[in-house]
Write a protein that holds these residues in place. Structure first.
Motif, PDB file in Angstrom:
ATOM      1  N   THR A   9       0.824  -1.208   0.000  1.00  0.00           N
ATOM      2  CA  THR A   9       0.000   0.000   0.000  1.00  0.00           C
ATOM      3  C   THR A   9       0.858   1.258   0.000  1.00  0.00           C
ATOM      4  N   TYR A  11      -0.267   3.660   1.757  1.00  0.00           N
ATOM      5  CA  TYR A  11      -0.687   4.206   3.059  1.00  0.00           C
ATOM      6  C   TYR A  11      -0.623   3.147   4.167  1.00  0.00           C
ATOM      7  N   ASP A  13       0.024   3.342   7.152  1.00  0.00           N
ATOM      8  CA  ASP A  13      -0.546   3.766   8.439  1.00  0.00           C
ATOM      9  C   ASP A  13      -2.014   3.383   8.576  1.00  0.00           C
ATOM     10  N   MET A  14      -2.659   3.024   7.480  1.00  0.00           N
ATOM     11  CA  MET A  14      -4.078   2.630   7.562  1.00  0.00           C
ATOM     12  C   MET A  14      -4.245   1.231   8.165  1.00  0.00           C
ATOM     13  N   PHE A  15      -3.121   0.533   8.442  1.00  0.00           N
ATOM     14  CA  PHE A  15      -3.179  -0.844   8.949  1.00  0.00           C
ATOM     15  C   PHE A  15      -2.514  -0.963  10.303  1.00  0.00           C
ATOM     16  N   GLY A  17      -5.415  -0.556  11.566  1.00  0.00           N
ATOM     17  CA  GLY A  17      -6.633   0.245  11.578  1.00  0.00           C
ATOM     18  C   GLY A  17      -7.726  -0.441  12.369  1.00  0.00           C
ATOM     19  N   CYS A 113      -2.955  -2.989  -2.879  1.00  0.00           N
ATOM     20  CA  CYS A 113      -3.948  -1.909  -2.866  1.00  0.00           C
ATOM     21  C   CYS A 113      -3.618  -0.881  -3.937  1.00  0.00           C
ATOM     22  N   ARG A 115      -4.365   2.788  -6.065  1.00  0.00           N
ATOM     23  CA  ARG A 115      -4.763   4.179  -5.828  1.00  0.00           C
ATOM     24  C   ARG A 115      -4.873   4.821  -7.189  1.00  0.00           C
ATOM     25  N   GLU A 143      -7.257   0.089   0.032  1.00  0.00           N
ATOM     26  CA  GLU A 143      -7.044  -0.211   1.454  1.00  0.00           C
ATOM     27  C   GLU A 143      -8.312  -0.674   2.156  1.00  0.00           C
ATOM     28  N   CYS A 144      -9.435   0.033   1.926  1.00  0.00           N
ATOM     29  CA  CYS A 144     -10.691  -0.378   2.583  1.00  0.00           C
ATOM     30  C   CYS A 144     -11.126  -1.760   2.077  1.00  0.00           C
TER      31      CYS A 144
END
Ligand code: SAH
Length: 245
Positions: A9, A11, A13-15, A17, A113, A115, A143-144
């Motif tokens: 990913t 991002y 930091d989203m994990f 989560g 993921c 983008r 990510e979601c």
């Protein structure tokens, strides 16, 4: 055995989560599953750490570069061997509970993921990647979608959910939507819990629930209903064949 999740990913930091709290969070602390969120940018080839470029043929947005993605995937495969690579994309095969069960029974998963506009198509030819969609909607990033897939897997891992049976009686497990639930109070705003559920007659309750599941599936999800009927007819004719043998 630990279910090893590697997420590729932009991002990290989203994990984990939302998967860091409640049932999944406790399971993560116990070591029932592990989470490695890997920054795709670390695999960029230039000093500007470029991960995307403009679409060939023109048009809006940016496309994730195949060479960068390939290096990230190769790294993930070396640290999480045996795990399938799933790319999150609305163009993928819709994920199903059956596929989730297979994944949960395996060593883990590598989730890629996207983008922007998504991936350079050649990544799907150059690497063994399963394209997965979480529904006919467009998210801003994978990510979601990855969190959804992982959440569905983690709740099936042995010991993660309290009552073992609540994993197998749910929507989709037998190709049907689940029957409706009720709990106290018996009467709420003039609406009562169906009589049969208060009868204590377990055979009658089971029959009612089965009928409800069938009725709801038929009216709300004709696609599921058609598949369920086909599967039921097939297994019935299979059973007839096997008794003849
Ligand atoms: N241009 C793409 C959409 C890109 S959305 C198209 O029209 O098909 C950006 C990223 O979000 C995608 O690369 C993917 O990783 C993720 N994504 C969006 N919707 C998704 C879905 N329904 N299922 C899985 N991933 C999705």
């Amino acid at each position: 055995m630990t279910f090893a999740a590697t997420v590729l990913t932009l991002y990290p930091d989203m994990f984990p989560g939302p998967l860091g709290i409640s049932l999944a969070g406790r399971a993560l602390e116990r070591g029932d599953w592990s989470m490695d969120a890997v920054q795709i940018r670390d695999f960029a080839k230039d000093k500007h750490r470029t991960v995307d470029d403009t679409p060939a043929g023109g048009g809006a947005g940016m496309v994730l570069k195949a060479d960068v993605l390939a290096s990230a995937i190769d790294h993930a495969r070396s640290t999480n061997p045996g795990a399938p690579v799933l790319a999150m994309t609305p163009r993928g095969k819709p994920i199903s509970q059956a596929r989730i069960r297979e994944l949960a029974a395996g060593p883990g998963a590598i989730l890629l993921c996207g983008r922007f506009e998504g991936f350079d198509e050649r990544i799907f030819e150059g690497r063994d990647v399963e394209e997965v969609s979480v529904g006919d909607i467009v998210l801003s990033g994978g990510e979601c979608a990855a969190l959804m897939v992982l959440d569905a897997c983690i709740r099936l891992l042995p010991g993660v959910m309290g009552a073992a049976s609540s994993g197998t009686e749910e929507s989709f497990e037998d190709g049907l939507l689940e029957y409706p639930h009720y709990t106290r109070p018996v009467e709420w705003e003039g609406r009562t819990i169906p009589e049969v559920l208060r009868s204590g007659d377990h055979a009658k309750i089971a029959a009612w629930r089965k009928r409800q599941a069938e009725d709801h599936t038929r009216s709300r999800r004709p696609d599921l209903w058609e598949r369920h009927v086909d599967a039921r007819d097939q297994s019935a004719s299979g059973a007839r064949h096997s008794t003849k043998d």
